[in-house]
Structure formats: C-alpha cells, structure tokens
Design an enzyme around this catalytic site. Structure first.
Site, short mmCIF file in Angstrom:
data_model
loop_
_atom_site.label_atom_id
_atom_site.label_comp_id
_atom_site.label_asym_id
_atom_site.label_seq_id
_atom_site.Cartn_x
_atom_site.Cartn_y
_atom_site.Cartn_z
N GLY A 1 -6.67 -31.37 -41.59
CA GLY A 1 -7.14 -32.78 -41.69
C GLY A 1 -7.78 -33.34 -40.73
N GLY B 1 -11.20 -26.97 -40.34
CA GLY B 1 -12.01 -26.52 -41.60
C GLY B 1 -12.80 -27.22 -42.26
N HIS B 2 -11.99 -28.11 -43.18
CA HIS B 2 -12.77 -28.91 -44.19
C HIS B 2 -13.77 -29.78 -43.66
CE1 HIS B 2 -13.04 -31.91 -47.36
NE2 HIS B 2 -13.05 -30.92 -48.08
N GLU C 1 1.98 -24.00 -34.54
CA GLU C 1 0.90 -24.89 -34.83
C GLU C 1 1.32 -26.46 -35.66
OE1 GLU C 1 -2.75 -23.25 -36.90
OE2 GLU C 1 -3.08 -25.29 -37.74
N THR D 1 -4.21 -27.56 -50.86
CA THR D 1 -4.24 -27.02 -49.62
C THR D 1 -2.92 -27.00 -49.01
OG1 THR D 1 -5.17 -27.41 -47.57
CG2 THR D 1 -4.75 -29.28 -48.50
N ASP E 1 -12.44 -20.88 -45.04
CA ASP E 1 -11.94 -20.65 -46.25
C ASP E 1 -12.92 -21.62 -47.15
OD1 ASP E 1 -9.82 -19.72 -45.27
OD2 ASP E 1 -8.19 -21.01 -45.68
N ARG F 1 -7.75 -17.43 -54.12
CA ARG F 1 -8.60 -18.67 -54.58
C ARG F 1 -9.88 -18.56 -53.55
NH1 ARG F 1 -5.30 -23.94 -53.41
NH2 ARG F 1 -3.75 -23.17 -54.79
N HIS F 2 -10.02 -18.45 -52.30
CA HIS F 2 -11.08 -18.40 -51.74
C HIS F 2 -11.33 -17.06 -51.00
CE1 HIS F 2 -8.19 -19.99 -48.65
NE2 HIS F 2 -7.78 -21.13 -49.43
N ARG G 1 -19.43 -20.16 -58.09
CA ARG G 1 -20.18 -19.51 -58.94
C ARG G 1 -19.93 -18.12 -59.07
NH1 ARG G 1 -24.95 -22.29 -60.31
NH2 ARG G 1 -24.13 -24.63 -60.72
N1 PXP Z 1 -4.10 -24.97 -40.11
C1 PXP Z 1 -3.62 -24.38 -41.04
C2 PXP Z 1 -2.35 -23.66 -40.66
C3 PXP Z 1 -4.17 -24.45 -42.48
O1 PXP Z 1 -3.61 -24.03 -43.32
C4 PXP Z 1 -5.31 -25.24 -42.43
C5 PXP Z 1 -6.01 -25.40 -44.07
O2 PXP Z 1 -6.21 -24.02 -44.16
C6 PXP Z 1 -5.87 -25.74 -41.50
C7 PXP Z 1 -5.37 -25.57 -40.19
C8 PXP Z 1 -7.29 -26.37 -41.58
O3 PXP Z 1 -7.19 -27.57 -42.22
P1 PXP Z 1 -8.62 -28.29 -42.85
O4 PXP Z 1 -9.33 -27.60 -43.51
O5 PXP Z 1 -7.99 -29.41 -43.34
O6 PXP Z 1 -9.21 -28.65 -41.39
#
Ligand code: PXP
Length: 252
Positions: free
Chosen positions: A205, A226-227, A161, A110, A19, A59-60, A28
């Site tokens: 996170g 992800g982030h 999860e 988020t 994402d 949004r993404h 952009r």
């Molecule tokens: N798991 C779920 C269900 C999420 O919604 C997200 C964020 O999109 C993530 C994992 C990953 O989180 P992060 O981007 O903070 O690593």
C-alpha cells in the site's frame, strides 16, 4: 554472510512489484503489456529487486512469466508465494534469490493481513529449512505483532517483511492519528524484529506520500512497492516512476 542480509547503503532497497502490469495484460487475454519487459524497464529506472507473486489462481503472473523472468532478468528476484506444496516445488525449480511467504485467500483483492506464522509454526519452519537449503533467502510477510515476530524468529527465517497497509491507507485517507498509531506499531515491530536478529523489510500500500516515513527508518533494508508505483507510471512512464520512488527513498 549472505550478501542479501546486510545493512542498506542509501536507505532501503526498492523492490518493484510487477503483478499489476500482468493484471492489465490479463484483462484482454493477450501478451501486452508484458510484465517481463516492465521488469527490465524498472531495472533501468533503478529498481534493486523485482518482486512478483505467482498466485494459486494465476490471476496476474503466470508460470511462463516466471520462466521468462528467470531467463531474462539478471537482478535479484523476489518470489512471493503461498505456503503450498505446488509453489514450493516451483520455487525449488527456479531458485530465486528471495522468497517471501505470504497468506493467500482466493476471494481477496490483494494480500490482506500477514502470514499466521504462530498458528502454523511447523509448516513455516519446515518451508524455511527447505527453501534455505535451495539458497533462497526466505522472508515472512507478517503484521507488526509481537507474537508473530517471535514465531518468525524461531522458525529459522532470516528475514521478515512487515505489512504497512494499515499505516499507508490511514495516511492516504487523511486520518493522521490512526496513521501515527500504525507507524508507532511498525516502529515497535521493527525494533523487536531487529533485536531478534531478523532482517526487516516492509511493504504494501505504499505511495509517494507514505514511503518516506518508512524510508527514514535505518533498520529497514527493503521496501516492496507495486500498485502506487505502476499507477504513477501511467502518467510519467515506468522508468521515471521508479526514479521518483528511488528519489523519495533516498531523500527521506
Ligand atoms: N509486499 C507483499 C508481500 C505483497 O503481497 C504486496 C502486494 O503484492 C506488496 C508488497 C506490494 O503491495 P502494493 O502493490 O500495494 O504496493
């Protein structure tokens, strides 16, 4: 047995959330960087699963990305989705290997907090039945809360999860006592989910610092990150960033 619901061979599998690549692209308004290309690079780096969230406000990730992911990415796709009729229809058309039902609020930066399975039990149960009939493995993104875990088990979902955000944030902030309490809460949640027969995944996170604590729990099958991974990729490249997270999981 569903091949996606089995013990992990070498620590948890890594689901890479793309994402954040789409967020950068959308800043952009053009086509770069392309999240589908990012997915292919992540797979070359060793990602096991590609995770993405088609939000109601787009949004993404956009609808066109979802179609291209389906055509071009030959790996398990984990579609994070709000529980809305529109999203369930899109998922029916796409039939991803995995769907993770998440709460969604327009104003949030988020996904904050887990899905309230207990408070909307019938809706969740019906969605699990519908998605299961489309051969999607359903996971519910929930807090490590006993009542939510019990409701998830009763809903027919094969998988949860657990939200790791509070633990990961406390660790990053240097609050080790809070981090330990949150980790204990996650441990109890994992034990309860496993006892109820649920496959247990975790995410949100997670960083290179917090990931090993989860990776060394043998009951966890998948970590979705992800982030921090995409941020790390700015400095080392995406394939190397995935390799670094995989190494961190496997050496834990
Ligand atoms: N798991 C779920 C269900 C999420 O919604 C997200 C964020 O999109 C993530 C994992 C990953 O989180 P992060 O981007 O903070 O690593």
């Amino acid at each position: 047995m569903n091949p996606l619901v089995q013990p992990a061979p070498r620590g948890p599998l890594l689901g890479v959330n793309i994402d954040h690549v789409a967020t950068l692209r959308n800043a952009r308004g053009g086509d770069h960087p392309d999240p589908v290309r990012a997915a292919l690079h992540a797979l070359r780096g060793g990602a096991d699963i590609i995770t993405f969230h088609l939000r109601e406000d787009r949004r993404h990730i956009r609808d066109a990305d979802v179609h291209r992911l389906r055509e071009q990415v030959h790996a398990p796709l984990n579609f994070e989705s709000a529980l809305t009729p529109e999203m369930l229809d899109i998922i029916d058309g796409m039939r991803p290997a995995m769907v993770c039902l998440v709460p969604e609020r327009r104003q949030e930066l988020t996904t904050e907090g887990g899905l309230d399975v207990r408070g909307q039990f019938e809706r969740v149960r019906d969605a699990c039945a519908r998605l299961g009939a489309s051969d999607c493995r359903v996971s519910l993104f929930i807090e490590a809360d006993a009542q939510q875990i019990d409701a998830a088990a009763a809903s027919g979902a094969p998988c949860v999860e657990l939200h790791t955000g509070a633990f990961a944030d406390a660790l990053e902030a240097g609050d080790t006592q809070l981090a330990q309490r949150q980790l204990e809460r996650l441990r109890e949640g994992i034990a309860r989910a496993r006892a109820a027969g649920l496959q247990t995944n975790a995410g949100h996170g997670l960083t290179l610092r917090s990931t090993p604590e989860l990776a060394r729990m043998p009951e966890i099958r998948e970590l979705h990150i992800g982030h921090a991974l995409v941020g790390h990729a700015l400095f080392v490249g995406l394939e190397q960033a995935v390799r670094d997270f995989k190494a961190c999981i496997e050496s834990a």
